[in-house]
Write a protein that holds these residues in place. Structure first.
Motif: not given
Lengths: 442, 442
Positions: A78, A80-81, A84-85, A100-101, A104-105, A138, A332
């Motif tokens: 992903h 667009s994540q 958040n890795q 988080y996910t 973020e997106e 996304s 992520s």
């Protein structure tokens, strides 16, 4: 110009064992396709004068004691994540998604933010030696377009998915069906996309759109139908998630009145065009049968299996029954972008699986390597091997810092996979072209 | 000279949460012990003039935006298996032992070979930020002595074990009891070892001998008795393996007529002096009780648990019941020398364990960090925290390459743990002294 590369060459024609050519040669045509691979020039149909650069139409490169292997393919990630890795890794799934996910997106509505993040994402794929990727972007069409352009500019092969979703998600990540269809159609019109209906000569465009319903719970029947129709009309591949956890499977049954794979299948999203499904942790019985019949590829994401506590996909069973499998970093949910590390984790998880169920042996190194190269590569064309006719996607590994005590070539490769990192990748090739660290990759 | 370090300081006083001091200060005495840690100079009992280096007795170092954390401690690793790191990882245990491990350990009869390998081992521990290690060497006294000298020279804290074994092993790795005892006594006489009986002032020697019966199946009762007597006589710590797999446990029962922990206990090898036991995968019930009663430390080796297909140690139970636990890389059963990566794997394996058994929550980041620092560090003295009186073992992390988007300090640490490597470790301190990349470490 044709090229001949000399190095220690290792690759897998099949999952059972490695091809190992000590001081071998691979010849690559001007079209980026492998002409031949052999232990000596004569078997390659070349002669010493060619190798000495005495003929004008062959350039020769001698990599000396380096290892030359197929490049890595990532079948599920992903983009667009990417921010958040490696954070919030000890949260429960729902908190992770909501806190988080999804937030973020949503930021990818802003193309400036998207560009900043996506540049890092493309650069880091390059760093870890991934030359082909199948990625979720996304819902945002313009950010998705931007990501496609970045891959095109970098010269890295990518199937990039604008995400379709319109239920069970925050308002900012829901898009009406008509807008999603229009968005896809505008991406398909991208110039580098023009030949997507005719995948000759000799291969499809390096960067393409992939139809990407997030997963069944986040798409209404109308959205799923529209996705299937887009895939059929434009002959586009499809990616999504399948049978990752039991609650999700029960929800799909409730929403669609059938089992997970069959639900995709009814919408034309399960092998009607080339399809890759991530996870497949609880895939069994008729779902495996249908994957086989429709040639649906499983993207095994071992770090994600662990981090998100989903369970372990039955990869041995997929291999034994002839389901195609590749590896995915699933950033992520996964924390590590390196497909080399996905090989390590795939072997380790197969050992954990073996401990639980006993009846099947765990994965070997050649099986893991084959999944990451030739098996996953098959989703992008003739990619992931050095057999004649294959696109030359390759990495040159300088493992001298790890090779301090007379290891065999296979041991050197195994040590690189287990212990190495991007520092040891000296050259990267995609479709015959060396991908240098250009501006976009800095 | 006293020192004050300024940086973003993160550490764990207890397993439940992190101490986070943004732009904090830690004061370290000339003896290498932490004087104090605080968010500002006043709370530290220092004043601005000290911080501005205006007093002659304080040197101040400002690390700016870097992270300052306790250094890593590795509670279980086999130095003499270092060549085999990351090879033969898909073999079965017995083939791996017979074809790789035992033949490799035999080579350490040759001190020239040992020196070449051990230098790499010590250097690589330094690289990954491990400042204290509890390691198996081999049966060979002179190679073991050499390894101790290398640690001493490098300034890295180490408990180094000459391996005792005299049954169920190849002839070249068997040593008679008397010779083993003599070997240990000659190592105890090393000059840097002189104060081992009096651990003041204020701490024991940085490098010490640790009594190391390989494990019960490879030691006769006479050897085990001799090991227990050596530990008691010289007040030396003990390390070995415990309850790693079921066949081994059954064999111990057969050989010693009792359960595994009790067998060690009868020989004075289970907490009579400070003891660390690796693996403890199947430790339960009375074995846990005895570990608690005798304060035996468990060395959890998560990559080894996976690679060697032993099963997963019940770490949550150890923590809940108050058994001390640290982390170990267990090279070459484990493939990765980084204790940061052991934290990642420990969390991941606890998730796999949680999936199997449900009843216990998986490990949090602070728990994993605490195990790697303060909990493991307790085996070496007051090590692994920045509380006053602790030895200043620390790493300075420059995570700027990972810190591209306004992460919190805890997120930065988590990203470093999950994604980082030795490239981001800028400074390493052991017992107050900066350990530079000297000749031995190159």
């Amino acid at each position: 110009m044709n090229k001949i590369y000399k190095a220690h060459i290792l690759y897998t024609k099949d999952k059972a064992h490695f091809e190992v050519l000590e001081n071998g040669y691979v010849a690559v045509g001007a079209d980026g396709l492998v002409i031949g691979v052999a232990e000596n020039l004569a078997s390659l149909g070349a002669d010493a004068s060619q190798f000495c650069n005495k003929t004008p139409d062959v350039e020769v490169v001698d990599f000396g004691d380096k290892l030359l292997i197929p490049a890595m393919n990532d079948l599920h990630v992903h983009a667009s994540q990417y921010r958040n890795q490696g954070i919030a890794m000890d949260l429960e799934l729902m908190e992770w998604l909501q806190s988080y996910t999804f937030p973020e997106e949503m930021k990818y509505a802003d193309t400036a933010y998207a560009e900043r993040m996506y540049r890092r994402f493309v650069r880091d794929l390059w760093r870890v030696g991934t030359m082909r990727v199948c990625t979720f972007a996304s819902i945002h069409t313009e950010s998705t377009r931007l990501l496609m352009h970045l891959f095109q500019e970098a010269g890295i092969g990518a199937l990039v998915g604008k995400v379709a979703m319109n239920r069970n998600c925050p308002e900012g990540l829901s898009e009406p069906v008509e807008k999603t269809v229009k968005g896809y159609e505008s991406l398909i019109e991208e110039t580098f996309h023009g030949t997507s209906l005719s995948p000759t000569p000799p291969y499809p465009p390096l960067v393409r759109t992939i139809i990407t319903p997030r997963f069944i719970p986040s798409c209404t029947p109308e959205m799923l139908r529209a996705c299937g129709e887009l895939a059929a009309k434009y002959q586009l591949p499809v990616q999504s998630h399948l049978s990752e956890n039991k609650d999700e499977i029960a929800l799909v049954q409730e929403l669609e009145g059938t089992w997970y794979g069959d639900a995709y299948n009814r919408y034309g999203l399960f092998g009607q065009t080339p399809t890759v499904m991530a996870h497949c942790v609880f895939t069994e019985g008729e779902e495996i049968e249908l994957m086989k019949r429709n040639d649906v590829v499983a993207a095994h994401c071992p770090t994600s299996n662990l981090n998100v506590t989903t369970g372990i996909a039955p990869v041995r069973q997929f291999l034994d029954e002839g389901v195609r499998v590749g590896l995915g970093s699933d950033i992520s949910g996964g924390h590590n972008l390196s497909i080399f590390q996905m090989m390590v984790y795939a072997i380790q998880l197969s050992k954990a699986y073996y401990q639980l169920h006993r009846e099947r042996p765990y994965l070997t190194l050649s099986e893991a390597f084959w999944m990451a190269t030739k098996s996953a590569g098959s989703f992008f064309g003739k990619v992931g091997s050095f057999e004649p006719g294959y696109e030359f996607d390759a990495l040159v590994i300088d493992d001298s810092c790890l090779n301090h005590d007379h290891y065999s070539l296979l041991e050197r490769l195994e040590r690189y996979i287990y212990l190495g990192d991007d520092r040891q990748i000296l050259h990267r090739f995609c479709r015959g072209k060396e991908i240098m660290e250009t501006k976009i990759l800095k």
